[in-house]
Write a protein that holds these residues in place. Sequence first.
Motif, mmCIF file in Angstrom:
data_model
loop_
_atom_site.group_PDB
_atom_site.id
_atom_site.type_symbol
_atom_site.label_atom_id
_atom_site.label_comp_id
_atom_site.label_asym_id
_atom_site.label_seq_id
_atom_site.Cartn_x
_atom_site.Cartn_y
_atom_site.Cartn_z
ATOM 1 N N ASP A 1 0.832 -1.196 0.000
ATOM 2 C CA ASP A 1 0.000 0.000 0.000
ATOM 3 C C ASP A 1 0.873 1.254 0.000
ATOM 4 N N ALA A 2 1.182 1.740 -1.196
ATOM 5 C CA ALA A 2 2.037 2.923 -1.352
ATOM 6 C C ALA A 2 1.395 4.174 -0.777
ATOM 7 N N ARG A 3 0.102 4.147 -0.524
ATOM 8 C CA ARG A 3 -0.570 5.308 0.066
ATOM 9 C C ARG A 3 -0.051 5.588 1.477
ATOM 10 N N LEU A 4 0.542 4.580 2.099
ATOM 11 C CA LEU A 4 1.054 4.730 3.456
ATOM 12 C C LEU A 4 2.494 5.224 3.504
ATOM 13 N N ARG A 5 3.137 5.255 2.356
ATOM 14 C CA ARG A 5 4.528 5.732 2.295
ATOM 15 C C ARG A 5 4.555 7.243 2.451
ATOM 16 N N THR A 6 5.401 7.717 3.351
ATOM 17 C CA THR A 6 5.498 9.160 3.600
ATOM 18 C C THR A 6 6.871 9.711 3.256
ATOM 19 N N SER B 1 0.853 7.852 -9.044
ATOM 20 C CA SER B 1 0.328 6.767 -9.857
ATOM 21 C C SER B 1 0.297 5.455 -9.067
ATOM 22 N N VAL B 2 1.359 5.172 -8.353
ATOM 23 C CA VAL B 2 1.440 3.944 -7.564
ATOM 24 C C VAL B 2 0.405 3.970 -6.436
ATOM 25 N N LYS B 3 0.209 5.139 -5.838
ATOM 26 C CA LYS B 3 -0.813 5.272 -4.796
ATOM 27 C C LYS B 3 -2.202 5.018 -5.379
ATOM 28 N N ARG B 4 -2.447 5.529 -6.573
ATOM 29 C CA ARG B 4 -3.728 5.294 -7.234
ATOM 30 C C ARG B 4 -3.909 3.809 -7.531
ATOM 31 N N ASP B 5 -2.857 3.148 -7.959
ATOM 32 C CA ASP B 5 -2.935 1.703 -8.219
ATOM 33 C C ASP B 5 -3.293 0.934 -6.950
ATOM 34 N N ALA B 6 -2.745 1.348 -5.804
ATOM 35 C CA ALA B 6 -3.081 0.691 -4.539
ATOM 36 C C ALA B 6 -4.582 0.841 -4.263
ATOM 37 N N GLN B 7 -5.125 2.012 -4.545
ATOM 38 C CA GLN B 7 -6.564 2.237 -4.350
ATOM 39 C C GLN B 7 -7.381 1.371 -5.306
ATOM 40 N N ILE B 8 -6.936 1.257 -6.550
ATOM 41 C CA ILE B 8 -7.626 0.414 -7.538
ATOM 42 C C ILE B 8 -7.653 -1.032 -7.053
ATOM 43 N N VAL C 1 -0.541 -3.867 2.823
ATOM 44 C CA VAL C 1 0.674 -3.953 3.632
ATOM 45 C C VAL C 1 1.469 -2.654 3.538
ATOM 46 N N HIS C 2 1.834 -2.118 4.682
ATOM 47 C CA HIS C 2 2.665 -0.916 4.734
ATOM 48 C C HIS C 2 4.021 -1.230 4.096
ATOM 49 N N PRO C 3 4.551 -0.338 3.253
ATOM 50 C CA PRO C 3 5.845 -0.588 2.612
ATOM 51 C C PRO C 3 6.970 -0.900 3.610
ATOM 52 N N LYS C 4 6.907 -0.318 4.793
ATOM 53 C CA LYS C 4 7.939 -0.594 5.798
ATOM 54 C C LYS C 4 7.872 -2.029 6.314
ATOM 55 N N ALA C 5 6.712 -2.675 6.148
ATOM 56 C CA ALA C 5 6.520 -4.033 6.662
ATOM 57 C C ALA C 5 6.937 -5.098 5.654
ATOM 58 N N ASN C 6 7.548 -4.701 4.560
ATOM 59 C CA ASN C 6 7.973 -5.648 3.538
ATOM 60 C C ASN C 6 9.468 -5.478 3.279
ATOM 61 N N ALA C 7 10.120 -6.580 2.972
ATOM 62 C CA ALA C 7 11.547 -6.555 2.638
ATOM 63 C C ALA C 7 11.682 -6.162 1.167
ATOM 64 N N THR C 8 11.620 -4.867 0.899
ATOM 65 C CA THR C 8 11.677 -4.388 -0.481
ATOM 66 C C THR C 8 13.120 -4.176 -0.920
ATOM 67 N N LYS C 9 13.261 -4.043 -2.212
ATOM 68 C CA LYS C 9 14.541 -3.736 -2.856
ATOM 69 C C LYS C 9 15.606 -4.807 -2.594
ATOM 70 N N THR C 10 15.157 -6.054 -2.513
ATOM 71 C CA THR C 10 16.073 -7.175 -2.339
ATOM 72 C C THR C 10 16.797 -7.415 -3.661
ATOM 73 N N LYS C 11 18.092 -7.479 -3.618
ATOM 74 C CA LYS C 11 18.888 -7.739 -4.825
ATOM 75 C C LYS C 11 18.690 -9.185 -5.274
ATOM 76 N N ALA C 12 18.875 -9.442 -6.566
ATOM 77 C CA ALA C 12 18.600 -10.753 -7.153
ATOM 78 C C ALA C 12 19.363 -11.882 -6.462
ATOM 79 N N ILE C 13 20.633 -11.681 -6.181
ATOM 80 C CA ILE C 13 21.440 -12.742 -5.560
ATOM 81 C C ILE C 13 20.919 -13.062 -4.161
ATOM 82 N N SER C 14 20.629 -12.037 -3.380
ATOM 83 C CA SER C 14 20.085 -12.248 -2.035
ATOM 84 C C SER C 14 18.717 -12.917 -2.106
#
Length: 148
Positions: free
Chosen positions: A65-70, A84-91, A106-119
Amino acid sequence: MKANDRKVLIGIDTGVNTGFAVAVDSGNGGELRKVESLSITQAMSGVTELINLHGKENLKLFIEDARLRTWFTGGREKAQGVGSVKRDAQIWEDWCKEQELNYLMVHPKANATKTKAISFKKITGWAGRTNEHARDAAMLVFGRFARF
């Protein structure tokens, strides 16, 4: 365990390139079956296919849920992309309600984002090619069967 009796978790990383991941309960925990990047309409069609195969009662969507990103960095173009990403979350949320699906924003902080391919490969065991959006979607569902 019949295919239509299996619990299925779907991860959605909203955006123009929608991350789409599917984890299926294999009897001994979850197993990633799809990790890809699609358009929003392709991802919705993918969810519909999974509903037809497994039934609504066996599915749960985890949607970032990008709407929660500040926090944001970048200029005006970046801000437009964020909108645009916030609108997609609403859609996605509206669509899940209309379809009467089991979902969690899910709040963006609650996800392990930007994980590199090898990891990502080391953590999940997924050997296929991925991009950042697909990996973010997969991290929304990886390891969640214990809490389903």
